[in-house]
Design a protein around this motif. Structure first.
Motif, PDB file in Angstrom:
ATOM      1  N   ALA A   1      24.219  34.277 -36.404  1.00 29.71           N
ATOM      2  CA  ALA A   1      25.587  34.305 -35.894  1.00 29.71           C
ATOM      3  C   ALA A   1      25.657  33.773 -34.466  1.00 29.71           C
ATOM      4  O   ALA A   1      26.663  33.170 -34.072  1.00 29.71           O
ATOM      5  N   ALA A   2      24.593  33.987 -33.691  1.00 31.45           N
ATOM      6  CA  ALA A   2      24.581  33.492 -32.313  1.00 31.45           C
ATOM      7  C   ALA A   2      24.587  31.975 -32.292  1.00 31.45           C
ATOM      8  O   ALA A   2      25.201  31.354 -31.417  1.00 31.45           O
ATOM      9  N   CYS A   3      23.910  31.350 -33.271  1.00 36.18           N
ATOM     10  CA  CYS A   3      23.868  29.883 -33.349  1.00 36.18           C
ATOM     11  C   CYS A   3      25.202  29.329 -33.854  1.00 36.18           C
ATOM     12  O   CYS A   3      25.734  28.363 -33.300  1.00 36.18           O
ATOM     13  N   ILE A   4      25.707  29.950 -34.904  1.00 33.33           N
ATOM     14  CA  ILE A   4      26.955  29.489 -35.512  1.00 33.33           C
ATOM     15  C   ILE A   4      28.111  29.576 -34.523  1.00 33.33           C
ATOM     16  O   ILE A   4      29.021  28.735 -34.519  1.00 33.33           O
TER      17      ILE A   4
ATOM     18  N   VAL B   1      14.446  12.764 -49.977  1.00 28.84           N
ATOM     19  CA  VAL B   1      15.066  13.225 -48.725  1.00 28.84           C
ATOM     20  C   VAL B   1      15.880  14.483 -48.997  1.00 28.84           C
ATOM     21  O   VAL B   1      16.657  14.536 -49.963  1.00 28.84           O
ATOM     22  N   VAL B   2      15.729  15.460 -48.163  1.00 32.82           N
ATOM     23  CA  VAL B   2      16.475  16.717 -48.282  1.00 32.82           C
ATOM     24  C   VAL B   2      17.202  16.977 -46.973  1.00 32.82           C
ATOM     25  O   VAL B   2      16.606  16.855 -45.882  1.00 32.82           O
ATOM     26  N   ASN B   3      18.477  17.317 -47.065  1.00 40.81           N
ATOM     27  CA  ASN B   3      19.258  17.661 -45.879  1.00 40.81           C
ATOM     28  C   ASN B   3      18.804  19.045 -45.387  1.00 40.81           C
ATOM     29  O   ASN B   3      18.931  20.037 -46.106  1.00 40.81           O
ATOM     30  N   PRO B   4      18.279  19.132 -44.181  1.00 41.95           N
ATOM     31  CA  PRO B   4      17.755  20.425 -43.699  1.00 41.95           C
ATOM     32  C   PRO B   4      18.812  21.520 -43.598  1.00 41.95           C
ATOM     33  O   PRO B   4      18.458  22.705 -43.590  1.00 41.95           O
ATOM     34  N   HIS B   5      20.089  21.130 -43.546  1.00 43.39           N
ATOM     35  CA  HIS B   5      21.155  22.141 -43.478  1.00 43.39           C
ATOM     36  C   HIS B   5      21.837  22.346 -44.824  1.00 43.39           C
ATOM     37  O   HIS B   5      22.866  23.022 -44.904  1.00 43.39           O
TER      38      HIS B   5
ATOM     39  N   GLU C   1      15.505  31.545 -49.169  1.00 42.65           N
ATOM     40  CA  GLU C   1      16.440  32.574 -48.715  1.00 42.65           C
ATOM     41  C   GLU C   1      16.143  33.049 -47.290  1.00 42.65           C
ATOM     42  O   GLU C   1      17.054  33.437 -46.556  1.00 42.65           O
ATOM     43  N   ASP C   2      14.889  33.028 -46.901  1.00 46.49           N
ATOM     44  CA  ASP C   2      14.525  33.540 -45.571  1.00 46.49           C
ATOM     45  C   ASP C   2      14.563  32.470 -44.482  1.00 46.49           C
ATOM     46  O   ASP C   2      14.285  32.757 -43.313  1.00 46.49           O
ATOM     47  N   ILE C   3      14.893  31.249 -44.855  1.00 44.72           N
ATOM     48  CA  ILE C   3      14.968  30.178 -43.856  1.00 44.72           C
ATOM     49  C   ILE C   3      16.299  30.258 -43.116  1.00 44.72           C
ATOM     50  O   ILE C   3      17.363  30.294 -43.734  1.00 44.72           O
ATOM     51  N   ASP C   4      16.233  30.316 -41.811  1.00 44.29           N
ATOM     52  CA  ASP C   4      17.464  30.343 -41.014  1.00 44.29           C
ATOM     53  C   ASP C   4      17.327  29.351 -39.862  1.00 44.29           C
ATOM     54  O   ASP C   4      16.366  28.572 -39.798  1.00 44.29           O
ATOM     55  N   CYS C   5      18.274  29.383 -38.959  1.00 47.17           N
ATOM     56  CA  CYS C   5      18.289  28.404 -37.859  1.00 47.17           C
ATOM     57  C   CYS C   5      16.987  28.412 -37.057  1.00 47.17           C
ATOM     58  O   CYS C   5      16.423  27.360 -36.731  1.00 47.17           O
ATOM     59  N   ALA C   6      16.509  29.618 -36.736  1.00 45.23           N
ATOM     60  CA  ALA C   6      15.330  29.738 -35.882  1.00 45.23           C
ATOM     61  C   ALA C   6      14.048  29.330 -36.584  1.00 45.23           C
ATOM     62  O   ALA C   6      13.005  29.199 -35.930  1.00 45.23           O
ATOM     63  N   SER C   7      14.102  29.101 -37.876  1.00 42.43           N
ATOM     64  CA  SER C   7      12.897  28.670 -38.595  1.00 42.43           C
ATOM     65  C   SER C   7      12.489  27.269 -38.175  1.00 42.43           C
ATOM     66  O   SER C   7      11.291  26.941 -38.167  1.00 42.43           O
TER      67      SER C   7
ATOM     68  N   THR D   1       9.932  18.751 -31.520  1.00 40.32           N
ATOM     69  CA  THR D   1      11.343  18.517 -31.841  1.00 40.32           C
ATOM     70  C   THR D   1      11.720  19.324 -33.068  1.00 40.32           C
ATOM     71  O   THR D   1      10.851  19.807 -33.816  1.00 40.32           O
ATOM     72  N   ALA D   2      13.027  19.458 -33.305  1.00 40.55           N
ATOM     73  CA  ALA D   2      13.493  20.187 -34.491  1.00 40.55           C
ATOM     74  C   ALA D   2      12.991  19.506 -35.760  1.00 40.55           C
ATOM     75  O   ALA D   2      12.636  20.184 -36.744  1.00 40.55           O
ATOM     76  N   ALA D   3      12.941  18.177 -35.777  1.00 36.11           N
ATOM     77  CA  ALA D   3      12.450  17.447 -36.952  1.00 36.11           C
ATOM     78  C   ALA D   3      10.987  17.759 -37.210  1.00 36.11           C
ATOM     79  O   ALA D   3      10.565  17.962 -38.363  1.00 36.11           O
TER      80      ALA D   3
END
Length: 219
Positions: free
Chosen positions: A137-140, A166-170, A179-185, A194-196
């Protein structure tokens, strides 16, 4: 007659030697002023505070620099030096969030248990955060909902397996493993990658052959 004259002479001498009353008053006033002036020059007494209170104040001053106990609003830098340094490192995402208080992202209740009785003076220098949860929620709140982010990264090729899938990470496929993957992952603020690069590392931690399709390794 001689006796009378002698008495008169004695009386006249006594009168001549007697000081006027105003003169005596002037002397008394001068002495009083001198006493008051002397008292004004005397150092003030330091015994106005009871000895017990003075001792307590001294002890309090001696322990003032011992460091306060941890709280969500405390300065995290003295213990988390590496995390603080990353806010000035342009390679880290934390550099883009330098004005965001730590507790905005690190707000989970478990931190209170981890930092129980911890102070900046007595705590060990932590190299990384091992027990913390970043609330999505802090990221969103700043970066928008998942649907909006998916639209922004629809053309990205950051997550591409060795077969070119290719897979869209979002917009990951829905399954139990994801299910356990979130922004901070993938967005570890204090990491130099980098995020990539972080996303690729996360994907290959499960898709160890760098193949995103399932059941292709042990068919």
């Amino acid at each position: 007659m001689e006796a009378l004259q002698s008495a008169r002479n004695s009386r006249d001498g006594s009168v001549r030697n007697r000081k006027p009353s105003w003169h005596r008053g002037l002397i008394v006033l001068a002495v009083t002023g001198l006493i008051a002036l002397t008292a004004g020059c005397t150092p003030a007494s330091t015994a106005t505070v009871p000895e017990a209170q003075t001792s307590q104040a001294t002890e309090g001053a001696a322990t003032e620099g011992a460091g306060a106990a941890w709280s969500p609003s405390a300065d995290c830098g003295p213990c988390h030096e590496r995390a603080e340094a990353s806010q000035g490192d342009d390679r880290c995402l934390a550099a883009l969030h330098g004005d965001v208080p730590c507790a905005t992202c690190h707000s989970d209740e478990a931190l209170a248990d981890v930092h129980e009785d911890a102070t900046a003076e007595g705590g060990a220098k932590a190299t990384r955060l091992k027990k913390t949860v970043i609330d999505t929620a802090a990221c969103i709140g700043c970066h928008g909902e998942a649907v909006e982010l998916a639209a922004l990264t629809a053309e990205t090729t950051a997550c591409t397996d060795k077969n070119g899938l290719v897979v869209n990470p979002h917009d990951l496929p829905t399954n139990v493993e994801h299910e356990d993957i979130d922004c901070a992952s993938c967005h570890i603020m204090h990491d130099e990658r980098t995020a990539a690069e972080q996303a690729e590392s996360l994907c290959t931690s499960c898709h160890h052959e760098n193949v995103y399709e399932c059941f292709t390794c042990h068919a």
